[in-house]
Write a protein that holds these residues in place. Structure first.
Motif, PDB file in Angstrom:
ATOM      1  N   THR A  19       0.840  -1.192   0.000  1.00  0.00           N
ATOM      2  CA  THR A  19       0.000   0.000   0.000  1.00  0.00           C
ATOM      3  C   THR A  19       0.877   1.244   0.000  1.00  0.00           C
ATOM      4  O   THR A  19       1.833   1.326   0.773  1.00  0.00           O
ATOM      5  N   ALA A  21       2.014   4.863   0.986  1.00  0.00           N
ATOM      6  CA  ALA A  21       1.817   5.628   2.219  1.00  0.00           C
ATOM      7  C   ALA A  21       1.783   7.137   1.968  1.00  0.00           C
ATOM      8  O   ALA A  21       1.069   7.860   2.651  1.00  0.00           O
ATOM      9  N   LYS A 105      -2.262   4.217   5.219  1.00  0.00           N
ATOM     10  CA  LYS A 105      -1.000   3.756   5.779  1.00  0.00           C
ATOM     11  C   LYS A 105      -0.225   4.970   6.285  1.00  0.00           C
ATOM     12  O   LYS A 105      -0.031   5.929   5.558  1.00  0.00           O
ATOM     13  N   GLU A 107       3.244   6.115   7.699  1.00  0.00           N
ATOM     14  CA  GLU A 107       4.644   5.751   7.888  1.00  0.00           C
ATOM     15  C   GLU A 107       5.281   6.517   9.054  1.00  0.00           C
ATOM     16  O   GLU A 107       6.031   5.970   9.836  1.00  0.00           O
ATOM     17  N   GLY A 182      -5.642   0.568   9.421  1.00  0.00           N
ATOM     18  CA  GLY A 182      -4.630   0.677   8.377  1.00  0.00           C
ATOM     19  C   GLY A 182      -3.238   0.451   8.945  1.00  0.00           C
ATOM     20  O   GLY A 182      -3.064  -0.152  10.007  1.00  0.00           O
ATOM     21  N   GLY A 183      -2.237   0.955   8.233  1.00  0.00           N
ATOM     22  CA  GLY A 183      -0.841   0.763   8.640  1.00  0.00           C
ATOM     23  C   GLY A 183      -0.436   1.729   9.739  1.00  0.00           C
ATOM     24  O   GLY A 183      -0.577   2.941   9.591  1.00  0.00           O
TER      25      GLY A 183
END
Length: 222
Positions: A19, A21, A105, A107, A182-183
């Motif tokens: 995915t 980011a 996502k 980070e 999500g991330g």
């Protein structure tokens, strides 16, 4: 030298779907194994694993960036190799299908400021989500949820620290009343500079683990 395998007997391997980011638009990065002798690849997509797959792109390289996915939706992909020769096209077997839900996502966190027993967290502008879960922990204690909100800048009250605070944020998308995580961001925090001789054995061991596992995101604080 062994004979080259016919392309029709080969099957590309579709790797894990990544995915993107750093964009407000949901994107998937697809990678798969190169098939010897192939002159191109066809990417197929479906919204269910056993459903009908439609061709969405023909490419010459063993990767593709799908920018047409919609937030919160689940997609499945298959890939096959093609070979054009003498005006005819032959095809490999399809890869086994792989699926992923289009979710945000995160980070990194744009800014994290610790002040006493408060922390102000600012998320990057690129992150777009239905909401965010802000977590903290003290030293190596289990993570605890501090707040769930749609705000991208928040000031949070923290309990009295023992070893040092750590903060992380998980974005989520709401689909049909259900939240999909999500991330999660990198961990940010600070470690108190303590006198190890005054710590209990358990806290001393946790303190050592915290130092050995620290990252560039950790700030040391007197």
């Amino acid at each position: 030298f062994g004979a080259t395998k016919s392309i029709s007997s080969q099957r590309p391997e579709l790797y894990d779907i990544e995915t993107s980011a750093y964009t407000t638009q949901r994107q998937f990065f697809l990678y798969w194994s190169d098939v010897p002798g192939a002159t191109g690849y066809q990417v197929y997509r479906s919204t269910s694993k056993s459903g009908t797959y439609h061709l969405i792109k023909s490419v010459k390289t063993p990767y593709y960036n799908d920018k047409s996915v919609k937030d919160g939706k689940l997609y499945y992909y298959k890939v096959r190799a093609t070979k054009k020769s003498n005006g005819k096209t032959s095809y490999s077997k399809f890869s086994l299908p792989k699926g992923k839900r289009a979710l945000p996502k995160l980070e990194y966190l744009d800014k994290v400021t610790f002040s006493g027993q408060k922390v102000t967290v600012t998320l990057p502008k690129y992150c777009s989500a239905s909401g965010y879960r802000y977590y903290y922990r003290d030293g190596n204690d289990p993570w605890k949820l501090l707040r769930t909100t749609s705000k991208k800048t928040v000031t949070l009250n923290l309990p009295k620290e023992k070893l040092g605070y750590q903060i992380k944020v998980t974005p989520y998308t709401t689909v049909g009343g259900k939240r999909y995580a999500g991330g999660t961001s990198n961990t940010y925090g600070h470690i108190k500079l303590l006198d190890p001789s005054k710590l209990s054995l358990t806290n001393y061991n946790n303190y050592c683990k915290l130092f050995s596992a620290r990252s560039e995101s950790v700030i040391f604080k007197n």
